[in-house]
Design a protein around this motif. Sequence first.
Motif, PDB file in Angstrom:
ATOM      1  N   HIS A 112      -0.398  11.406  -1.678  1.00 51.17           N
ATOM      2  CA  HIS A 112      -0.637  10.251  -2.568  1.00 51.17           C
ATOM      3  C   HIS A 112       0.592   9.930  -3.437  1.00 51.17           C
ATOM      4  O   HIS A 112       0.481   9.650  -4.629  1.00 51.17           O
ATOM      5  CB  HIS A 112      -1.860  10.496  -3.466  1.00 51.17           C
ATOM      6  CG  HIS A 112      -3.101  10.809  -2.685  1.00 51.17           C
ATOM      7  ND1 HIS A 112      -3.763   9.858  -1.923  1.00 51.17           N
ATOM      8  CD2 HIS A 112      -3.777  11.982  -2.519  1.00 51.17           C
ATOM      9  CE1 HIS A 112      -4.810  10.439  -1.331  1.00 51.17           C
ATOM     10  NE2 HIS A 112      -4.834  11.712  -1.673  1.00 51.17           N
ATOM     11  N   ILE A 122       6.908   9.858   5.704  1.00 48.06           N
ATOM     12  CA  ILE A 122       5.939   8.836   5.253  1.00 48.06           C
ATOM     13  C   ILE A 122       4.507   9.380   5.345  1.00 48.06           C
ATOM     14  O   ILE A 122       3.701   9.201   4.428  1.00 48.06           O
ATOM     15  CB  ILE A 122       6.111   7.533   6.074  1.00 48.06           C
ATOM     16  CG1 ILE A 122       7.478   6.909   5.787  1.00 48.06           C
ATOM     17  CG2 ILE A 122       5.004   6.534   5.736  1.00 48.06           C
ATOM     18  CD1 ILE A 122       7.910   5.840   6.781  1.00 48.06           C
ATOM     19  N   ASP A 123       4.203  10.095   6.450  1.00 48.48           N
ATOM     20  CA  ASP A 123       2.867  10.689   6.606  1.00 48.48           C
ATOM     21  C   ASP A 123       2.594  11.720   5.519  1.00 48.48           C
ATOM     22  O   ASP A 123       1.500  11.763   4.945  1.00 48.48           O
ATOM     23  CB  ASP A 123       2.731  11.356   7.993  1.00 48.48           C
ATOM     24  CG  ASP A 123       2.634  10.338   9.121  1.00 48.48           C
ATOM     25  OD1 ASP A 123       2.323   9.160   8.816  1.00 48.48           O
ATOM     26  OD2 ASP A 123       2.894  10.695  10.292  1.00 48.48           O
ATOM     27  N   THR A 152       0.855  -1.192   0.000  1.00 48.48           N
ATOM     28  CA  THR A 152       0.000   0.000   0.000  1.00 48.48           C
ATOM     29  C   THR A 152       0.890   1.240   0.000  1.00 48.48           C
ATOM     30  O   THR A 152       1.769   1.369   0.858  1.00 48.48           O
ATOM     31  CB  THR A 152      -0.892   0.015   1.262  1.00 48.48           C
ATOM     32  OG1 THR A 152      -1.624  -1.204   1.326  1.00 48.48           O
ATOM     33  CG2 THR A 152      -1.839   1.193   1.229  1.00 48.48           C
ATOM     34  N   PRO A 153       0.711   2.142  -0.970  1.00 48.58           N
ATOM     35  CA  PRO A 153       1.578   3.332  -1.043  1.00 48.58           C
ATOM     36  C   PRO A 153       1.503   4.158   0.242  1.00 48.58           C
ATOM     37  O   PRO A 153       0.447   4.198   0.877  1.00 48.58           O
ATOM     38  CB  PRO A 153       1.014   4.103  -2.237  1.00 48.58           C
ATOM     39  CG  PRO A 153       0.270   3.100  -3.048  1.00 48.58           C
ATOM     40  CD  PRO A 153      -0.281   2.108  -2.062  1.00 48.58           C
ATOM     41  N   PRO A 154       2.606   4.801   0.613  1.00 51.07           N
ATOM     42  CA  PRO A 154       3.870   4.785  -0.113  1.00 51.07           C
ATOM     43  C   PRO A 154       4.754   3.577   0.257  1.00 51.07           C
ATOM     44  O   PRO A 154       4.794   3.190   1.434  1.00 51.07           O
ATOM     45  CB  PRO A 154       4.535   6.082   0.358  1.00 51.07           C
ATOM     46  CG  PRO A 154       4.019   6.278   1.752  1.00 51.07           C
ATOM     47  CD  PRO A 154       2.611   5.755   1.748  1.00 51.07           C
ATOM     48  N   ASP A 169       3.999   7.599  -4.441  1.00 48.81           N
ATOM     49  CA  ASP A 169       4.182   6.148  -4.544  1.00 48.81           C
ATOM     50  C   ASP A 169       5.303   5.596  -3.661  1.00 48.81           C
ATOM     51  O   ASP A 169       5.180   4.501  -3.100  1.00 48.81           O
ATOM     52  CB  ASP A 169       4.487   5.760  -6.004  1.00 48.81           C
ATOM     53  CG  ASP A 169       3.363   6.147  -6.947  1.00 48.81           C
ATOM     54  OD1 ASP A 169       2.205   5.880  -6.589  1.00 48.81           O
ATOM     55  OD2 ASP A 169       3.635   6.719  -8.014  1.00 48.81           O
ATOM     56  N   GLN A 188       9.122   9.095   9.958  1.00 49.37           N
ATOM     57  CA  GLN A 188       7.666   8.947  10.077  1.00 49.37           C
ATOM     58  C   GLN A 188       6.940  10.176   9.517  1.00 49.37           C
ATOM     59  O   GLN A 188       5.879  10.051   8.892  1.00 49.37           O
ATOM     60  CB  GLN A 188       7.282   8.714  11.540  1.00 49.37           C
ATOM     61  CG  GLN A 188       7.683   7.322  12.036  1.00 49.37           C
ATOM     62  CD  GLN A 188       7.372   7.086  13.509  1.00 49.37           C
ATOM     63  OE1 GLN A 188       7.349   8.043  14.300  1.00 49.37           O
ATOM     64  NE2 GLN A 188       7.163   5.833  13.883  1.00 49.37           N
ATOM     65  N   ARG A 196       1.999  10.041   2.219  1.00 48.13           N
ATOM     66  CA  ARG A 196       0.668   9.394   2.195  1.00 48.13           C
ATOM     67  C   ARG A 196      -0.421  10.438   1.885  1.00 48.13           C
ATOM     68  O   ARG A 196      -1.309  10.195   1.071  1.00 48.13           O
ATOM     69  CB  ARG A 196       0.410   8.711   3.531  1.00 48.13           C
ATOM     70  CG  ARG A 196      -0.844   7.828   3.530  1.00 48.13           C
ATOM     71  CD  ARG A 196      -1.000   7.091   4.849  1.00 48.13           C
ATOM     72  NE  ARG A 196       0.004   6.041   5.013  1.00 48.13           N
ATOM     73  CZ  ARG A 196       0.921   6.014   5.979  1.00 48.13           C
ATOM     74  NH1 ARG A 196       0.971   6.980   6.885  1.00 48.13           N
ATOM     75  NH2 ARG A 196       1.794   5.033   6.060  1.00 48.13           N
ATOM     76  N   LYS A 197      -0.311  11.609   2.514  1.00 46.16           N
ATOM     77  CA  LYS A 197      -1.300  12.672   2.287  1.00 46.16           C
ATOM     78  C   LYS A 197      -1.232  13.201   0.854  1.00 46.16           C
ATOM     79  O   LYS A 197      -2.243  13.624   0.291  1.00 46.16           O
ATOM     80  CB  LYS A 197      -1.073  13.823   3.283  1.00 46.16           C
ATOM     81  CG  LYS A 197      -1.499  13.474   4.708  1.00 46.16           C
ATOM     82  CD  LYS A 197      -1.086  14.561   5.683  1.00 46.16           C
ATOM     83  CE  LYS A 197      -1.412  14.153   7.126  1.00 46.16           C
ATOM     84  NZ  LYS A 197      -0.834  15.075   8.109  1.00 46.16           N
TER      85      LYS A 197
END
Length: 452
Positions: free
Chosen positions: A183, A176-177, A98-100, A185, A173, A180-181
Amino acid sequence: MFENLTERLSRTLKGLRGQGRLTEDNVKETLREVRMALLEADVALPVVKAFVDRVRERAVGQEVMQSLTPGQALVKVVNDELVGVMGEANDGLNLATTPPAVILMAGLQGSGKTTTVAKLSRWLKETQKKSVMVASCDIYRPAAIDQLQTLAGEVGAEFFPSEISQDPVDIAQGAIDRARKQHLDVVIIDTAGRLHIDEQMMGEIQRLHAAINPIETLFVVDSMTGQDAANTAKAFDDALPLTGVVLTKTDGDARGGAALSIRQITGKPIKFLGVGEKSGALELFHPDRVASRILGMGDVLTLVEEAERNIDKDKAEKLAKKLKKGKGFDLDDFREQMLQMNNMGGVAGLMDKLPGVAELPQAVKSQVNDKEIGRLIAIINSMTPKERSFPNVIKGSRKKRIANGSGTQIQDVNRLLKQFMQMQKMMKKMKGGGMAKMMRGLKGRMPPGMPF
């Protein structure tokens, strides 16, 4: 890479190719030479011993002895075993999550880790069509954070800012957050390097790995450290669950011991080779293609892939149409061809992948280098547009001005013009179907199945 090993093995195996039969004596002598060649290439001793034992076992068996061309059969055995030592096939990146997808980069200081992060970002964007964010967890070297920000801008990757006062886990972290926000990859996390392996370093990266659970953990190591590269990778793997290795600076490593040792010693695949300083100088590691290079048979497949990726198709098509219409090949076109060559890794990179180059005399190989290409481009840059379009006007005083402007000698300008004239004659033959005629003339030298 592998220059010394290629020369030694090519010379050793060349004598066997034409032999009608093999005996235990000449196989023994050949394998002694192969063993010496591998040790000189700084391949780890246990790897050399296992390799030679496997080749000997197959060489004195029916597979080779009863072959119609035993010399060639032995070369095939050596090729197969080289591929086996390095890992059979390319192990690509695993991005199936699941991305990223998170990639953690580890390695010693000076191994080229930060540069590799940028190269990998570009490779993911261009070949996998992935959006990438990069972040630096090197809180000990402020310059490393600035360097990554600059490189991210060059390759078009998103950069997550960090400061030396932050905790590496918080930085990772946070990146990564953010990814994710947005979108995105892939997130690539650059970590701090050290001059040697120590408990503090290992403790920090183990804590970081546990917190972010990356799908890929890549160990970046300088190939020029030879078998020490394999030993260092083994020490890291004992502390961290590595998924693969990136070998850097392979363009400066004439021995290649690291590439032949790492898989056997660590059990981890080499996934990429760093083949130069530019951001595009990253290749997937294909054991079969590398074995072909080591035995002097070149690597045409990688060459074709690089051409597809780096050659400007619009400019190439424009030149083809120009030649077809009978318009002359000028010095601007000549310069463009040299710039395209540089985009493909330069002359050294091309020669490394061309079949038969290992058998050329050293004097010939030393004449062809990237410094010479740079000199030729500088000379053309010192010319006026008229001189580039009509080289015949370049006489005495113009030659002197061009030489002064490019920091070269008049002899260098003369040599460039002579090379250009030879290239121009060849290009004229391509006009009106001449290319097909040229290829038909070369048919006897082409591999079977070529369409000419």
